[in-house]
Write a protein that holds these residues in place. Structure first.
Motif, PDB file in Angstrom:
ATOM      1  N   ALA A   1       2.936  -1.622   1.383  1.00  0.00           N
ATOM      2  CA  ALA A   1       3.858  -0.684   0.730  1.00  0.00           C
ATOM      3  C   ALA A   1       4.223  -1.120  -0.691  1.00  0.00           C
ATOM      4  N   ASP A   2       4.188  -2.433  -0.908  1.00  0.00           N
ATOM      5  CA  ASP A   2       4.542  -2.947  -2.241  1.00  0.00           C
ATOM      6  C   ASP A   2       3.372  -3.721  -2.812  1.00  0.00           C
ATOM      7  N   LEU A   3       3.111  -3.472  -4.073  1.00  0.00           N
ATOM      8  CA  LEU A   3       2.009  -4.167  -4.729  1.00  0.00           C
ATOM      9  C   LEU A   3       2.459  -5.598  -5.049  1.00  0.00           C
TER      10      LEU A   3
ATOM     11  N   GLU B   1      -1.085  -5.470 -10.293  1.00  0.00           N
ATOM     12  CA  GLU B   1      -1.153  -4.188 -10.987  1.00  0.00           C
ATOM     13  C   GLU B   1      -1.815  -4.308 -12.363  1.00  0.00           C
TER      14      GLU B   1
ATOM     15  N   TRP C   1      -6.115   3.828  -1.307  1.00  0.00           N
ATOM     16  CA  TRP C   1      -4.958   3.317  -0.575  1.00  0.00           C
ATOM     17  C   TRP C   1      -4.782   4.066   0.739  1.00  0.00           C
TER      18      TRP C   1
ATOM     19  N   SER D   1      -5.072   8.190  -2.499  1.00  0.00           N
ATOM     20  CA  SER D   1      -4.487   7.761  -1.223  1.00  0.00           C
ATOM     21  C   SER D   1      -5.050   8.610  -0.088  1.00  0.00           C
TER      22      SER D   1
ATOM     23  N   PRO E   1       0.629   5.309  -1.914  1.00  0.00           N
ATOM     24  CA  PRO E   1       0.320   4.205  -2.826  1.00  0.00           C
ATOM     25  C   PRO E   1       1.597   3.597  -3.403  1.00  0.00           C
ATOM     26  N   PRO E   2       1.651   2.294  -3.526  1.00  0.00           N
ATOM     27  CA  PRO E   2       2.851   1.658  -4.080  1.00  0.00           C
ATOM     28  C   PRO E   2       2.973   1.890  -5.576  1.00  0.00           C
ATOM     29  N   CYS E   3       4.154   1.681  -6.094  1.00  0.00           N
ATOM     30  CA  CYS E   3       4.364   1.807  -7.543  1.00  0.00           C
ATOM     31  C   CYS E   3       3.519   0.764  -8.265  1.00  0.00           C
TER      32      CYS E   3
END
Lengths: 192, 224
Positions: free
Chosen positions: A70-72, A77, A89, A103, A93-95
């Motif tokens: 859930a989190d990159l 990045e 993904w 996705s 997709p995470p931020c």
């Protein structure tokens, strides 16, 4: 005798076409490894705390980044926003992922997309075994950015045109008519 | 180098290790046998021309190993990093478990898996299939040389053996001596008019390419 400094093979430097999978349990990587032809892509299975090392071990950069976290993880990045990396993904997709990230709601759709990216053919070009692109006539182009453009076709990357210099160089003087160009509508760079 | 190519065998069961050793000896290879991962790692790290296996067969479950200071995972990590030109087959009774498969491929992303429950004979059959598989007009004989079948001429270098065994994959070579041998093998193929050719991928990376069709998968791949 102790094994000493043993580093995971998944974190060792790799120059072949590489798919890095970021997940917490490895199931996604196992599934993809079974689906994809392994002479054509190396699947690296990384946990979130290993992600940056795994991504940076791919030279010059990973061909594809796949994940379901859930989190990159911090630092990851920077690579797909600087280089043409296909990003798939599972789930939202995470931020921090680039706009060209795709996705998928299910594994099968994601694996199909990865498989299609490996089998892509544009203007007589296709991904060579191991790494690079086979041009019409059999010549090998090692350009990683051309490899990414062929795999993403007809879509492209939300990156500056300068990120595709090696692709343009590889195609100059070849019989292939497409070139990396910025799409006037989307602003993305693709083979046109 | 005319010495027979080495094969690394890591198996904690003495009887099975002996069976594997005999099988590879009968195929002309020089087996390097280990019951403990720590010994295998030491041999790989010592390096030298006598410890550059072209194939490694690794038992994942080393519970009977006399020395437990290192695991099969450690040995695979060392193979992946220090002997990436070696073809690796790992066999385990837990091949169905995604956790085991994940652990194996995290240790060595290119390792092939073999299911121990298919029996010892199936491993030998798979190895034989891999060794006997011709690449265009080439085949490996006696674990030490590549034969150009139409002319029966022989190329005696383990790097040539490595390229044929690993076809169609890219192989990374680790020394100038090895890459010179690869280029000489490429010249030898061209002189013989073979449809197989050595293709450079840069940075000491080469593969055998065959004009016309390429196989869909490596002959070491599990049968579907």
């Amino acid at each position: 005798m102790q094994a000493g400094n043993v580093t995971l093979g998944a974190l060792a430097p790799e120059r072949d076409r590489t798919l890095v999978v970021l997940s917490r349990d490895g199931e996604l990587a196992v599934g993809l490894r079974e689906r994809l032809e392994r002479a054509r892509v190396v699947v690296k299975d990384a946990r979130p705390d290993e992600s940056l090392t795994a991504v940076e071990s791919c030279q010059p950069w990973p061909w594809m980044l796949v994940g379901d976290v859930a989190d990159l993880p911090p630092g990851v990045e920077a690579v797909p926003v600087r280089h043409p990396v296909l990003v798939l993904w599972l789930g939202p997709p995470p931020c921090g992922l680039p706009a060209h990230a795709r996705s998928f709601s299910g594994f099968s759709e994601l694996a199909d997309a990865a498989s299609r990216a490996l089998d892509a053919e544009v203007g007589g070009m296709r991904l060579a075994t191991g790494a690079g692109v086979e041009l019409p006539g059999g010549r090998l182009a090692r350009s990683a950015s051309l490899q990414a453009l062929v795999s993403a076709h007809p879509a492209g990357f939300n990156l500056p045109l300068a990120a595709f210099t090696s692709a343009a160089r590889a195609l100059s003087g070849s019989a292939v008519r497409v070139r990396p160009r910025r799409d006037s509508v989307t602003g993305w760079v693709s083979l046109q | 180098m005319k010495a027979n190519a080495e094969v690394l065998l890591l198996e904690d069961d003495m009887a099975k290790l002996d069976e594997l050793r005999r099988h590879f000896e009968s195929r002309g290879f020089h087996p390097l046998t280990f019951r403990s991962a720590s010994r295998a790692i030491a041999a790989l790290r010592e390096g030298g021309p006598a410890t550059q296996p072209v194939i490694s067969i690794v038992d994942w479950d080393l519970t009977m190993a006399p020395d437990q200071s290192a695991s099969s995972s450690d040995a695979l990590c060392v193979l992946a990093r220090d002997a990436s030109d070696c073809l690796v087959i790992v066999y385990t009774a837990n091949a169905d478990s995604f956790r085991v498969r994940s652990a194996i491929n995290r240790a060595h992303p290119r390792a092939w898996l073999h299911d121990k429950r298919d029996g010892d004979a199936s491993l030998m059959e798979r190895v034989d299939r891999m060794l006997d598989h011709p690449v265009a007009d080439l085949r490996v004989e006696d674990g030490s040389f590549v034969v150009h079948v139409p002319s029966q001429d022989q190329c005696h270098h383990r790097e040539a053996v490595r390229l044929v065994l690993r076809h169609p994959e890219i192989v990374t070579f680790h020394s100038d001596t090895a890459t010179r041998a690869v280029r000489r093998f490429g010249d030898w193929l061209a002189r013989h008019g073979s449809p197989a050719a050595v293709v450079s991928h840069g940075n000491r990376r080469y593969r055998l390419a065959v004009s016309g069709t390429e196989p869909a998968s490596h002959p070491g791949a599990p049968r579907s």
